[in-house]
Write an enzyme that holds these catalytic residues in place. Structure first.
Site, PDB file in Angstrom:
ATOM      1  N   TYR A 153       0.813  -1.128   0.084  1.00 36.68           N
ATOM      2  CA  TYR A 153      -0.097  -0.077  -0.051  1.00 36.68           C
ATOM      3  C   TYR A 153       0.811   1.205  -0.211  1.00 36.68           C
ATOM      4  CZ  TYR A 153      -3.563   3.363   1.564  1.00 36.68           C
ATOM      5  OH  TYR A 153      -4.457   4.288   1.786  1.00 36.68           O
ATOM      6  N   LYS A 157       1.076   4.140  -2.975  1.00 35.77           N
ATOM      7  CA  LYS A 157       0.715   5.557  -2.695  1.00 35.77           C
ATOM      8  C   LYS A 157       1.866   6.318  -3.015  1.00 35.77           C
ATOM      9  CE  LYS A 157      -3.596   4.981  -1.451  1.00 35.77           C
ATOM     10  NZ  LYS A 157      -4.820   5.724  -2.460  1.00 35.77           N
TER      11      LYS A 157
HETATM   12  P1  NAP Z   1     -13.021   2.897   1.644  1.00 35.23           P
HETATM   13  O1  NAP Z   1     -14.113   3.415   2.701  1.00 35.23           O
HETATM   14  O2  NAP Z   1     -12.606   1.667   1.619  1.00 35.23           O
HETATM   15  O3  NAP Z   1     -13.906   3.484   0.335  1.00 35.23           O
HETATM   16  C1  NAP Z   1     -13.318   3.327  -0.942  1.00 35.23           C
HETATM   17  C2  NAP Z   1     -14.255   3.008  -2.042  1.00 35.23           C
HETATM   18  O4  NAP Z   1     -13.392   2.880  -3.360  1.00 35.23           O
HETATM   19  C3  NAP Z   1     -15.076   1.922  -1.675  1.00 35.23           C
HETATM   20  O5  NAP Z   1     -16.283   1.955  -1.924  1.00 35.23           O
HETATM   21  C4  NAP Z   1     -14.548   0.790  -2.665  1.00 35.23           C
HETATM   22  O6  NAP Z   1     -15.216  -0.377  -3.081  1.00 35.23           O
HETATM   23  C5  NAP Z   1     -14.197   1.693  -3.884  1.00 35.23           C
HETATM   24  N1  NAP Z   1     -13.174   1.022  -4.794  1.00 35.23           N
HETATM   25  C6  NAP Z   1     -12.318  -0.018  -4.390  1.00 35.23           C
HETATM   26  N2  NAP Z   1     -11.713  -0.432  -5.708  1.00 35.23           N
HETATM   27  C7  NAP Z   1     -12.064   0.056  -6.500  1.00 35.23           C
HETATM   28  C8  NAP Z   1     -11.796   0.093  -8.058  1.00 35.23           C
HETATM   29  N3  NAP Z   1     -11.137  -0.910  -8.623  1.00 35.23           N
HETATM   30  N4  NAP Z   1     -12.887   0.938  -8.954  1.00 35.23           N
HETATM   31  C9  NAP Z   1     -13.609   1.721  -8.239  1.00 35.23           C
HETATM   32  N5  NAP Z   1     -13.783   1.762  -6.948  1.00 35.23           N
HETATM   33  C10 NAP Z   1     -13.118   1.215  -6.008  1.00 35.23           C
HETATM   34  O7  NAP Z   1     -11.713   3.949   1.649  1.00 35.23           O
HETATM   35  P2  NAP Z   1     -11.666   5.384   2.157  1.00 35.23           P
HETATM   36  O8  NAP Z   1     -10.876   5.428   3.550  1.00 35.23           O
HETATM   37  O9  NAP Z   1     -12.736   6.257   1.936  1.00 35.23           O
HETATM   38  O10 NAP Z   1     -10.422   5.703   1.073  1.00 35.23           O
HETATM   39  C11 NAP Z   1     -10.505   6.362   0.037  1.00 35.23           C
HETATM   40  C12 NAP Z   1      -9.099   6.595  -0.487  1.00 35.23           C
HETATM   41  O11 NAP Z   1      -8.416   7.437   0.611  1.00 35.23           O
HETATM   42  C13 NAP Z   1      -8.194   5.760  -0.729  1.00 35.23           C
HETATM   43  O12 NAP Z   1      -7.638   5.835  -2.033  1.00 35.23           O
HETATM   44  C14 NAP Z   1      -7.245   5.476   0.475  1.00 35.23           C
HETATM   45  O13 NAP Z   1      -6.270   4.739   0.101  1.00 35.23           O
HETATM   46  C15 NAP Z   1      -7.123   6.953   0.776  1.00 35.23           C
HETATM   47  N6  NAP Z   1      -6.695   7.061   2.288  1.00 35.23           N
HETATM   48  C16 NAP Z   1      -7.580   6.595   3.132  1.00 35.23           C
HETATM   49  C17 NAP Z   1      -6.977   6.676   4.625  1.00 35.23           C
HETATM   50  C18 NAP Z   1      -7.891   6.278   5.730  1.00 35.23           C
HETATM   51  O14 NAP Z   1      -7.260   6.310   6.877  1.00 35.23           O
HETATM   52  N7  NAP Z   1      -9.079   6.029   5.614  1.00 35.23           N
HETATM   53  C19 NAP Z   1      -5.742   7.359   4.749  1.00 35.23           C
HETATM   54  C20 NAP Z   1      -5.119   7.731   3.608  1.00 35.23           C
HETATM   55  C21 NAP Z   1      -5.569   7.515   2.440  1.00 35.23           C
HETATM   56  P3  NAP Z   1     -15.110  -1.762  -2.314  1.00 35.23           P
HETATM   57  O15 NAP Z   1     -14.821  -1.293  -0.679  1.00 35.23           O
HETATM   58  O16 NAP Z   1     -16.189  -2.637  -2.824  1.00 35.23           O
HETATM   59  O17 NAP Z   1     -13.673  -2.074  -3.000  1.00 35.23           O
END
Ligand code: NAP
Length: 248
Positions: A153, A157
């Site tokens: 991951y 990133k």
């Molecule tokens: P999340 O709650 O898991 O939501 C991510 C969404 O993206 C889910 O609906 C997921 O669907 C969808 N997704 C996954 N694979 C996909 C694909 N191939 N095509 C289209 N959509 C897809 O995550 P989040 O925490 O909101 O994270 C959003 C972004 O922020 C991500 O890039 C993550 O890496 C980044 N981020 C998050 C955090 C954190 O602490 N939460 C910190 C730093 C960065 P499924 O669940 O069905 O796969």
């Protein structure tokens, strides 16, 4: 003129918050997620329409090139044009290096990194024609320093930050900026899965300057800035949005 944005992974979490935040700021939206999330994506769409903004749903798996091309085509057809791409879709499947399979590594890169490249490539011709574009890539604090179980991951990133820098150079002459946001720990489904142990929650609250973990809404303002005309002279940047976590 009304600005239009595509947000990937918009069915919940940070993506939904960004979509709603842009709608509140007057944008019309093309909402993307994978087919399995169609129900939740419908909820996001209803929330946006309740704000009086237009919105279309473009189901696509960002790891699939043809899906990305179709999603952008449908977004342009549905809204008329696209000004902003927010590459938010991402996955985190925890795995220690010694146990990690090549498939887990590849899937992580296919969504988190290749997805960003493919969506960018799919939309860039349209943005160049219009001589305007804002691309905002959601990287992660893990691009700076990840935790155990996040090697793939973190690498994916870090690659997004590198891709952001070079895309900013390639598109700068076309009125297009490309920036990244690096969220810290945000309490979404992904964030909570990553942090089940209450002792680790307490530890991260302690080492964060603001002494709390993030909410999806905490990411919205910085993304909205990069998505706006106000950031015309800012490109190739990666901004930490983490409440002040300093690792030493
Ligand atoms: P999340 O709650 O898991 O939501 C991510 C969404 O993206 C889910 O609906 C997921 O669907 C969808 N997704 C996954 N694979 C996909 C694909 N191939 N095509 C289209 N959509 C897809 O995550 P989040 O925490 O909101 O994270 C959003 C972004 O922020 C991500 O890039 C993550 O890496 C980044 N981020 C998050 C955090 C954190 O602490 N939460 C910190 C730093 C960065 P499924 O669940 O069905 O796969």
């Amino acid at each position: 003129m009304t600005r239009h944005a595509i947000v990937t992974g918009a069915s919940r979490g940070i993506g939904r918050a960004i979509a709603l935040g842009l709608a509140e700021r007057g944008y019309d939206l093309a909402l993307n997620d994978i087919a399995a999330q169609d129900g939740d994506l419908g909820e996001t769409a209803a929330m946006i329409e309740a704000l009086g903004r237009r919105c279309v749903r473009v189901l696509a798996d960002v790891s699939q090139l043809e899906d990305c091309r179709r999603a952008v085509r449908e977004a342009v057809e549905g809204l008329g044009h696209i000004d902003v791409l927010v590459n938010n879709a991402g996955i985190l499947r925890l795995a220690m290096i010694e146990e990690m399979t090549p498939e887990t590594w590849d899937q992580t890169f296919a969504v988190n990194t290749r997805g960003v490249f493919q969506m960018t490539q799919a939309v860039i011709g349209h943005m160049k024609e219009r001589r305007y574009g804002r691309i905002v890539n959601i990287a992660s604090l893990a691009a700076r320093t990840g935790g155990p179980g996040q090697a793939h991951y973190s690498a994916s990133k870090s690659a997004v930050v590198g891709f952001t820098r070079v895309s900013s150079m390639e598109f700068a002459g076309h009125g297009i900026t490309v920036n990244a946001v690096c969220p810290g720990i945000i309490l979404t489904e992904m964030g909570k899965n990553n942090l089940r142990d209450p002792e680790r929650v307490a530890y991260f609250e302690k080492i964060t300057d603001v002494h709390r973990l993030g909410q999806p809404e905490d990411v919205v303002g910085p993304v909205a800035f990069f998505a706006s005309d106000d950031s015309a002279f800012v490109t190739g940047q990666a901004l930490n949005v983490d409440g002040g976590i300093f690792y030493s």
